[in-house]
Scaffold this active site. Structure first.
Site, mmCIF file in Angstrom:
data_model
loop_
_atom_site.group_PDB
_atom_site.id
_atom_site.type_symbol
_atom_site.label_atom_id
_atom_site.label_comp_id
_atom_site.label_asym_id
_atom_site.label_seq_id
_atom_site.Cartn_x
_atom_site.Cartn_y
_atom_site.Cartn_z
ATOM 1 N N THR A 503 0.905 -1.065 0.004
ATOM 2 C CA THR A 503 -0.009 -0.196 -0.030
ATOM 3 C C THR A 503 0.946 1.149 0.080
ATOM 4 O O THR A 503 2.160 1.242 0.580
ATOM 5 C CB THR A 503 -0.882 0.006 1.298
ATOM 6 O OG1 THR A 503 -1.562 -1.186 1.301
ATOM 7 C CG2 THR A 503 -2.045 1.115 1.308
ATOM 8 N N ARG A 531 -13.204 -8.353 -3.164
ATOM 9 C CA ARG A 531 -12.753 -8.178 -1.818
ATOM 10 C C ARG A 531 -12.136 -6.544 -1.738
ATOM 11 O O ARG A 531 -11.662 -6.286 -2.645
ATOM 12 C CB ARG A 531 -11.580 -9.210 -1.426
ATOM 13 C CG ARG A 531 -10.750 -8.710 -0.099
ATOM 14 C CD ARG A 531 -9.717 -7.725 -0.266
ATOM 15 N NE ARG A 531 -8.767 -7.851 0.854
ATOM 16 C CZ ARG A 531 -7.974 -6.936 1.225
ATOM 17 N NH1 ARG A 531 -7.279 -6.095 0.144
ATOM 18 N NH2 ARG A 531 -7.327 -6.979 2.254
ATOM 19 N N GLY A 533 -10.175 -3.902 0.834
ATOM 20 C CA GLY A 533 -9.551 -3.765 2.045
ATOM 21 C C GLY A 533 -9.665 -2.753 2.727
ATOM 22 O O GLY A 533 -10.838 -1.938 2.715
ATOM 23 N N ASP A 534 -8.936 -2.209 3.762
ATOM 24 C CA ASP A 534 -8.992 -1.064 4.578
ATOM 25 C C ASP A 534 -8.730 0.310 4.057
ATOM 26 O O ASP A 534 -9.104 1.389 4.378
ATOM 27 C CB ASP A 534 -8.038 -1.366 6.120
ATOM 28 C CG ASP A 534 -6.526 -1.327 5.473
ATOM 29 O OD1 ASP A 534 -6.138 -1.910 4.725
ATOM 30 O OD2 ASP A 534 -6.073 -0.582 5.897
ATOM 31 N N THR A 554 -1.184 0.366 6.333
ATOM 32 C CA THR A 554 -0.863 -0.451 5.515
ATOM 33 C C THR A 554 -0.671 -1.735 6.258
ATOM 34 O O THR A 554 -0.044 -1.989 7.489
ATOM 35 C CB THR A 554 0.512 -0.282 4.858
ATOM 36 O OG1 THR A 554 0.935 -1.453 4.115
ATOM 37 C CG2 THR A 554 1.502 0.088 6.003
ATOM 38 N N GLY A 555 -1.343 -2.929 5.786
ATOM 39 C CA GLY A 555 -1.441 -4.374 6.449
ATOM 40 C C GLY A 555 -2.413 -5.130 6.049
ATOM 41 O O GLY A 555 -3.065 -5.024 4.865
ATOM 42 N N THR A 556 -2.849 -6.065 6.874
ATOM 43 C CA THR A 556 -3.767 -7.016 6.785
ATOM 44 C C THR A 556 -4.993 -6.265 6.815
ATOM 45 O O THR A 556 -5.263 -6.048 8.034
ATOM 46 C CB THR A 556 -3.460 -8.283 7.640
ATOM 47 O OG1 THR A 556 -3.368 -7.733 8.957
ATOM 48 C CG2 THR A 556 -2.298 -9.271 7.055
ATOM 49 N N GLY A 557 -5.531 -5.944 5.821
ATOM 50 C CA GLY A 557 -6.624 -4.905 5.963
ATOM 51 C C GLY A 557 -7.897 -5.266 6.535
ATOM 52 O O GLY A 557 -8.726 -4.718 7.269
#
Length: 640
Positions: A503, A531, A533-534, A554-557
């Site tokens: 991201t 899908r 994400g965040d 940024t990461g596992t949304g």
């Protein structure tokens, strides 16, 4: 005179004992502290204390109390209680007594007890709150006449926030139930949101003045210009504006000379537009030349001549089609910019020297683009967009041209942007033909009534708005394609450990004290079923609010969504009083507690920066008005 005053005071005490009671049928509540029957120690003289809201400079209050003969102060308000009176009497000191009248109905403005209290006052102070209530309760009433009479007798009067707003000869009344911002006011200065009130009070030197408060902190220069435009268009060619920053007070002597007191380097702003405004109902303002002069603690303003000695700053702004440009900035104005390019398990040695250099170069280019905007006085919203566009164009990063492929072998792009000054936001998800998704997100914010558009509808909106389109092949890179093919063979083998959470994001603080945030991503390799994400979810991967913070994650949304991560950082600052660094770290810890990985960048309203992560690295960078740009990749690589 003193005998009469003591007699009035004794009558008041008899009528109003005990000193504090609530819910009087007359439409007001009365509080007092000190001896209201005491003799006024000194001589009263005229003075105006124009306070910008927020904390009180005690030096200004001591100035005011001296002009009130250190006697009896009356605080007027339409909400709250006796807190202001307690602070004046106990914390500042120097008053014989402080009486507070809290109005809840217009009928109180004709109450003989109220009028007697005002007649007894050596100094009157109008507190903050909702100025619309002051207009409703006092305009064309005995209280308004009593305030004018108080000043005519040579006694001081002051006001803060809403209380200052009504002291000007032309007052912004906020009669529509809101508080208009600069963007709205400049967009239609003759419109229904700009509710100006004429002939309310008649203060010396302020007959042609519109006052405004919380000035620089809330970016109110634009709206003050709009207020003055309406005043001039309504028949007052001499109308000007005076704005006062938070935690500052402009103290005006009986001869019209004014000096500034401030807690934190604030200023007063003299706004003198030149000529006739282009102000028509329903249309944005045009005004070719608006002279703006800042008054600091080393200068002075003469309200008789409008001459400023030793100005702190100054310049000439202009307004075209409702857009304010060229406004001067205080000398202590600062800016900051933070960026990230995604997080991952980045250990030293995972990247070749050439890759390390390329990533840092990409980050540096983004910092340069955003910094160029902020350095010339541009807005934080312009800066975060400018910083993200080169990252979206750089194939090293999982956004725009370097986006990963979904399960169907397509690039599906998400982005969001948020303006902390207005809390406006725009976001897009699943777009496939817009060259710079962050620019499309901004178009959603500024040119639609929605926040989040997705899929073909978002692409259609982009085409209608003229946002640059490209063939979907533009986004394809060989590296990402090979990652996709590897994913098809073995889903777990496709994860790139050096850039797992791809991201890009930016947060910024501009010279006017406004924050903004933006985030853009290609999502996850092999993502299915539309899908999202965040990143495009306001409050999860992106959030900005002035005076608290701006965040890009940024990461596992899915985990950032479940924790409302971006908003959580700001709430920790606002509700728990945490520093931005502690708030950022605690939020990442909360995400880790439920199984999530990644990082975030955050900046607060004072420019303090935070980089938080629970991975071994995050591509990131920082530039400020006082320090050169710096970049970092590894978790143990500090950025001050």
């Amino acid at each position: 005179m003193h005998t009469l005053r003591r007699s009035i005071a004794a009558l008041l005490l008899a009528l109003m004992a005990p000193a504090v009671h609530a819910g009087t049928p007359a439409g007001y509540t009365y509080h007092s502290i000190g001896d209201v029957a005491a003799k006024t120690p000194g001589r009263t003289t005229a003075g105006l204390m124009l306070m910008g809201g927020g904390g009180w400079p005690h030096d200004a209050w001591r100035w005011f109390l001296a002009r009130a003969g250190n006697g009896h102060i009356v605080v007027l308000r339409a909400s709250g209680g006796a807190e202001a009176g307690e602070e004046i009497y106990k914390d500042i000191g120097g008053a014989a007594s402080v009486e507070t009248l809290v109005f809840d109905d217009r009928k109180a403005s004709a109450d003989p007890k109220v009028l007697a209290i005002l007649a007894h006052a050596d100094g009157i102070f109008i507190a903050g709150g909702d100025q619309a209530n002051y207009v409703r309760y006092w305009k064309d009433s005995p209280v308004a006449k009593a305030l004018d009479a108080h000043v005519a007798r040579g006694r001081p009067i002051g006001g803060t926030s809403a209380g200052l707003a009504i002291l000007g000869g032309i007052a912004y009344g906020a009669m529509d139930g809101g508080s208009v911002d600069s963007i709205t006011a400049l967009g239609d200065p003759m419109g229904p949101a700009v509710t100006m009130v004429h002939g309310f009070l008649h203060m010396p030197f302020l007959a042609h003045v519109v006052t405004d408060t919380h000035f620089n902190a809330r970016d109110r220069l634009g709206r003050l210009i709009a207020f003055v435009a309406q005043a001039r268009a309504s028949g007052d060619p001499k109308a000007i504006g005076i704005g006062v920053d938070e935690k500052a007070a402009l103290c005006v002597e009986a001869d019209g000379t004014a000096t500034l007191h401030t807690l934190d380097g604030g200023h007063a702003w003299l706004v003198e537009p030149q000529g006739t405004p282009g102000a028509t109902a329903g249309k944005p303002l045009d005004w070719a030349a608006v002279k703006v002069t800042g008054i600091g603690t080393d200068g002075a303003l003469d309200l008789r001549t409008l001459k400023v000695t030793s100005p702190a700053f100054g310049g000439t702004a202009s307004v075209r089609a409702g857009q304010l440009t060229g406004a001067p900035f205080p000398p202590n104005a600062a800016w900051s910019l933070l960026i990230h390019g995604g997080a991952g398990v980045v250990s030293r040695g995972d990247l070749t020297p050439e890759q390390d250099k390329a990533y840092r170069q990409g980050l540096s280019e983004a910092l340069a683009a955003g910094s160029a905007v902020l350095r010339r006085g541009g807005s934080s919203i312009d800066a975060v967009e400018a910083a993200l566009r080169p990252l979206e164009d750089n194939p090293l990063f999982n956004a725009g041209r370097g986006a990963v492929f979904d399960a169907e072998g397509k690039n599906q792009l998400d982005a969001a942007i948020m303006d902390g000054a207005t809390l406006r936001a725009g976001a897009v998800a699943g777009v496939s033909a817009t060259k710079n998704p962050v620019t499309l997100a901004r178009a959603v914010m500024e040119r639609s009534r929605h926040v989040l558009l997705t899929g073909p509808g978002a692409d259609q909106f982009a085409r209608e708005q003229g946002v640059e389109q490209v063939d979907p092949g533009w986004f394809r890179t060989e590296k990402r394609w090979q990652e996709y093919l590897a994913w098809k063979r073995d889903e777990h083998a496709a994860l790139d450990p050096t850039h797992r959470f791809g991201t890009v994001g930016a947060v910024a603080l501009d010279m006017r004290g406004h924050v903004a945030a933006a985030t853009s991503t290609g999502g996850l390799t092999g993502k299915r079923w539309g899908r999202i994400g965040d990143s495009p979810i306001i409050g999860a991967g992106t959030y900005a609010a002035d005076r608290t913070c701006a965040v890009s994650a940024t990461g596992t949304g899915e985990y950032f969504i479940r924790e409302s991560a971006a908003r959580q950082v700001c709430d920790r600052i606002a509700w728990k009083g945490q520093t931005v660094r502690d708030a950022a770290n605690d939020t990442i810890e909360a995400i880790g507690d439920i199984g999530g990985d990644g990082g975030l960048i955050a900046i607060d309203g004072k420019g303090h920066a935070a980089f938080a992560m629970n991975t071994e690295g995050m591509y990131r960078g920082l530039a400020t008005s006082t320090a050169p740009a710096r970049t970092a990749i590894y978790a143990d690589e500090p950025i001050p």
